[in-house]
Design a protein around this motif. Structure first.
Motif, PDB file in Angstrom:
ATOM      1  N   ALA A 105      -0.497   1.963  15.217  1.00 34.86           N
ATOM      2  CA  ALA A 105       0.139   2.172  16.516  1.00 34.86           C
ATOM      3  C   ALA A 105       1.289   1.199  16.736  1.00 34.86           C
ATOM      4  CB  ALA A 105      -0.889   2.029  17.632  1.00 34.86           C
ATOM      5  N   GLN A 106       1.331   0.148  15.934  1.00 28.59           N
ATOM      6  CA  GLN A 106       2.366  -0.867  16.115  1.00 28.59           C
ATOM      7  C   GLN A 106       3.375  -0.765  14.979  1.00 28.59           C
ATOM      8  OE1 GLN A 106      -0.038  -4.387  16.307  1.00 28.59           O
ATOM      9  NE2 GLN A 106      -0.441  -4.110  18.480  1.00 28.59           N
ATOM     10  N   GLY A 107       4.423  -0.014  15.228  1.00 26.24           N
ATOM     11  CA  GLY A 107       5.502   0.063  14.261  1.00 26.24           C
ATOM     12  C   GLY A 107       5.449   1.284  13.372  1.00 26.24           C
ATOM     13  N   ASN A 108       6.295   1.235  12.360  1.00 25.96           N
ATOM     14  CA  ASN A 108       6.418   2.344  11.420  1.00 25.96           C
ATOM     15  C   ASN A 108       5.909   1.926  10.044  1.00 25.96           C
ATOM     16  OD1 ASN A 108       8.458   0.809  10.152  1.00 25.96           O
ATOM     17  ND2 ASN A 108      10.014   1.651  11.496  1.00 25.96           N
ATOM     18  N   GLN A 109       6.151   2.758   9.051  1.00 25.31           N
ATOM     19  CA  GLN A 109       5.636   2.489   7.709  1.00 25.31           C
ATOM     20  C   GLN A 109       6.165   1.183   7.132  1.00 25.31           C
ATOM     21  OE1 GLN A 109       6.458   6.049   5.475  1.00 25.31           O
ATOM     22  NE2 GLN A 109       5.032   7.280   6.681  1.00 25.31           N
ATOM     23  N   ASP A 110       7.431   0.841   7.413  1.00 23.81           N
ATOM     24  CA  ASP A 110       7.962  -0.443   6.941  1.00 23.81           C
ATOM     25  C   ASP A 110       7.209  -1.608   7.584  1.00 23.81           C
ATOM     26  OD1 ASP A 110       9.859   0.744   5.289  1.00 23.81           O
ATOM     27  OD2 ASP A 110      11.432   0.693   6.835  1.00 23.81           O
ATOM     28  N   ASP A 111       6.906  -1.455   8.876  1.00 20.46           N
ATOM     29  CA  ASP A 111       6.156  -2.501   9.577  1.00 20.46           C
ATOM     30  C   ASP A 111       4.753  -2.647   8.990  1.00 20.46           C
ATOM     31  OD1 ASP A 111       8.266  -3.048  11.396  1.00 20.46           O
ATOM     32  OD2 ASP A 111       7.659  -1.315  12.599  1.00 20.46           O
ATOM     33  N   TRP A 112       4.128  -1.517   8.637  1.00 20.04           N
ATOM     34  CA  TRP A 112       2.796  -1.562   8.032  1.00 20.04           C
ATOM     35  C   TRP A 112       2.838  -2.351   6.727  1.00 20.04           C
ATOM     36  CZ3 TRP A 112       1.682   4.400   8.037  1.00 20.04           C
ATOM     37  CH2 TRP A 112       1.677   4.878   9.353  1.00 20.04           C
ATOM     38  N   ALA A 116       0.922  -5.797   5.895  1.00 22.93           N
ATOM     39  CA  ALA A 116       0.013  -5.887   4.749  1.00 22.93           C
ATOM     40  C   ALA A 116       0.437  -7.028   3.818  1.00 22.93           C
ATOM     41  CB  ALA A 116      -0.025  -4.563   3.994  1.00 22.93           C
ATOM     42  N   ALA A 117       1.743  -7.165   3.594  1.00 24.73           N
ATOM     43  CA  ALA A 117       2.242  -8.246   2.738  1.00 24.73           C
ATOM     44  C   ALA A 117       1.952  -9.609   3.363  1.00 24.73           C
ATOM     45  CB  ALA A 117       3.742  -8.076   2.493  1.00 24.73           C
ATOM     46  N   ALA A 118       2.080  -9.700   4.685  1.00 27.50           N
ATOM     47  CA  ALA A 118       1.784 -10.975   5.360  1.00 27.50           C
ATOM     48  C   ALA A 118       0.317 -11.340   5.207  1.00 27.50           C
ATOM     49  CB  ALA A 118       2.164 -10.883   6.839  1.00 27.50           C
ATOM     50  N   TRP A 119      -0.582 -10.356   5.332  1.00 27.18           N
ATOM     51  CA  TRP A 119      -2.011 -10.642   5.122  1.00 27.18           C
ATOM     52  C   TRP A 119      -2.254 -11.061   3.681  1.00 27.18           C
ATOM     53  CZ3 TRP A 119      -5.195 -12.163   8.471  1.00 27.18           C
ATOM     54  CH2 TRP A 119      -5.162 -11.690   9.779  1.00 27.18           C
ATOM     55  N   ALA A 145      -4.084  10.019   9.292  1.00 29.63           N
ATOM     56  CA  ALA A 145      -3.332   8.774   9.446  1.00 29.63           C
ATOM     57  C   ALA A 145      -3.794   7.727   8.435  1.00 29.63           C
ATOM     58  CB  ALA A 145      -3.490   8.246  10.875  1.00 29.63           C
ATOM     59  N   ILE A 146      -5.084   7.656   8.211  1.00 30.85           N
ATOM     60  CA  ILE A 146      -5.609   6.712   7.210  1.00 30.85           C
ATOM     61  C   ILE A 146      -5.106   7.088   5.823  1.00 30.85           C
ATOM     62  CG2 ILE A 146      -7.713   5.887   6.074  1.00 30.85           C
ATOM     63  CD1 ILE A 146      -9.086   6.246   8.881  1.00 30.85           C
ATOM     64  N   GLN A 147      -5.094   8.376   5.517  1.00 28.90           N
ATOM     65  CA  GLN A 147      -4.584   8.846   4.224  1.00 28.90           C
ATOM     66  C   GLN A 147      -3.108   8.500   4.073  1.00 28.90           C
ATOM     67  OE1 GLN A 147      -6.346  10.176   1.659  1.00 28.90           O
ATOM     68  NE2 GLN A 147      -4.453  10.036   0.490  1.00 28.90           N
ATOM     69  N   GLN A 148      -2.341   8.698   5.128  1.00 27.45           N
ATOM     70  CA  GLN A 148      -0.922   8.362   5.084  1.00 27.45           C
ATOM     71  C   GLN A 148      -0.734   6.863   4.839  1.00 27.45           C
ATOM     72  OE1 GLN A 148       1.222   8.855   8.775  1.00 27.45           O
ATOM     73  NE2 GLN A 148       3.216   8.798   7.762  1.00 27.45           N
ATOM     74  N   PHE A 149      -1.507   6.056   5.529  1.00 25.72           N
ATOM     75  CA  PHE A 149      -1.441   4.603   5.339  1.00 25.72           C
ATOM     76  C   PHE A 149      -1.732   4.260   3.883  1.00 25.72           C
ATOM     77  CE2 PHE A 149      -3.197   0.339   5.277  1.00 25.72           C
ATOM     78  CZ  PHE A 149      -2.329  -0.368   6.097  1.00 25.72           C
TER      79      PHE A 149
END
Length: 155
Positions: A105-112, A116-119, A145-149
Motif C-alpha cells: 500500500a506504500q508506494g510502487n514496485q520500485d519502492d517495494w 526489500a533492499a533496505a531490510w 498482489a502477493i504473487q505480483q510482489f
C-alpha cells in the motif's frame, strides 16, 4: 516481562523434555509433559515490538524478531541494540532471525524493491509482504498482489 521470561523457560522445557518438573515464581509444574512431543524441537520463539525491554529480551532469549519499524537509521539502531544484548548474553546475534515487512500500500514496485533492499542491508533473514490497506476487495486480489510482489521483488 519477568513472567514472560519464566513462561519461555516453561515452554522450552515442555517442548524438549518428556517429563518436566518446574518451580518458578509464577509456575509450579510437577511431572508434566506433552504427548505427542512436537516434531520440531525446540520450537523457535519469535517476538514482536520494539520497546527497550522487548529488544533486550529478544537479544537474551529470542529466536527471532518481527520488528515494527522501518529499516531506517532509527530501526538499524534498534537492531544494533538487540545484537549487543545478544552478545552480552553470550549468544550469536546472527542466529536471531529478523523478519522485515514491506507494505504494498506504500508506494510502487520500485519502492517495494528499495524497502526489500533496505531490510536486506540490515541483515533481515526473512521478508514478508503486507497487503492490508491496499484497497484490495477480495481474497483473490490479496493472493494476486502477493504473487505480483514475488515476481517483482528478488528473493
Amino acid at each position: 516481562g519477568s513472567r514472560c521470561d519464566e513462561q519461555i523457560e516453561v515452554l522450552r522445557a515442555l517442548w524438549t523434555q518428556e517429563v518436566v518438573d518446574y518451580e518458578g515464581r509464577w509456575h509450579k509444574i510437577s511431572h508434566a509433559g506433552l504427548n505427542p512431543m512436537p516434531v520440531q524441537r525446540p520450537i523457535p520463539i519469535w517476538f514482536g515490538g520494539g520497546a527497550p525491554k522487548v529488544v533486550e529480551r529478544i537479544g537474551r532469549l529470542g529466536d527471532g524478531w518481527f520488528p515494527q519499524f522501518q529499516p531506517d537509521s532509527a530501526g538499524q539502531e534498534q537492531i544494533a541494540r538487540m545484537r549487543e544484548f545478544a552478545k552480552a548474553a553470550g549468544r550469536d546475534p546472527s542466529a536471531i532471525g529478523i523478519e522485515g515487512r514491506v507494505s504494498i500500500a506504500q508506494g510502487n514496485q520500485d519502492d517495494w524493491n528499495k524497502a526489500a533492499a533496505a531490510w536486506d542491508e540490515t541483515g533481515a533473514t526473512h521478508l514478508s509482504v503486507n497487503t492490508m490497506r491496499a484497497g484490495l476487495t477480495s481474497p483473490q486480489a490479496h493472493i494476486d498482489a502477493i504473487q505480483q510482489f514475488k515476481e517483482v521483488v528478488p528473493g
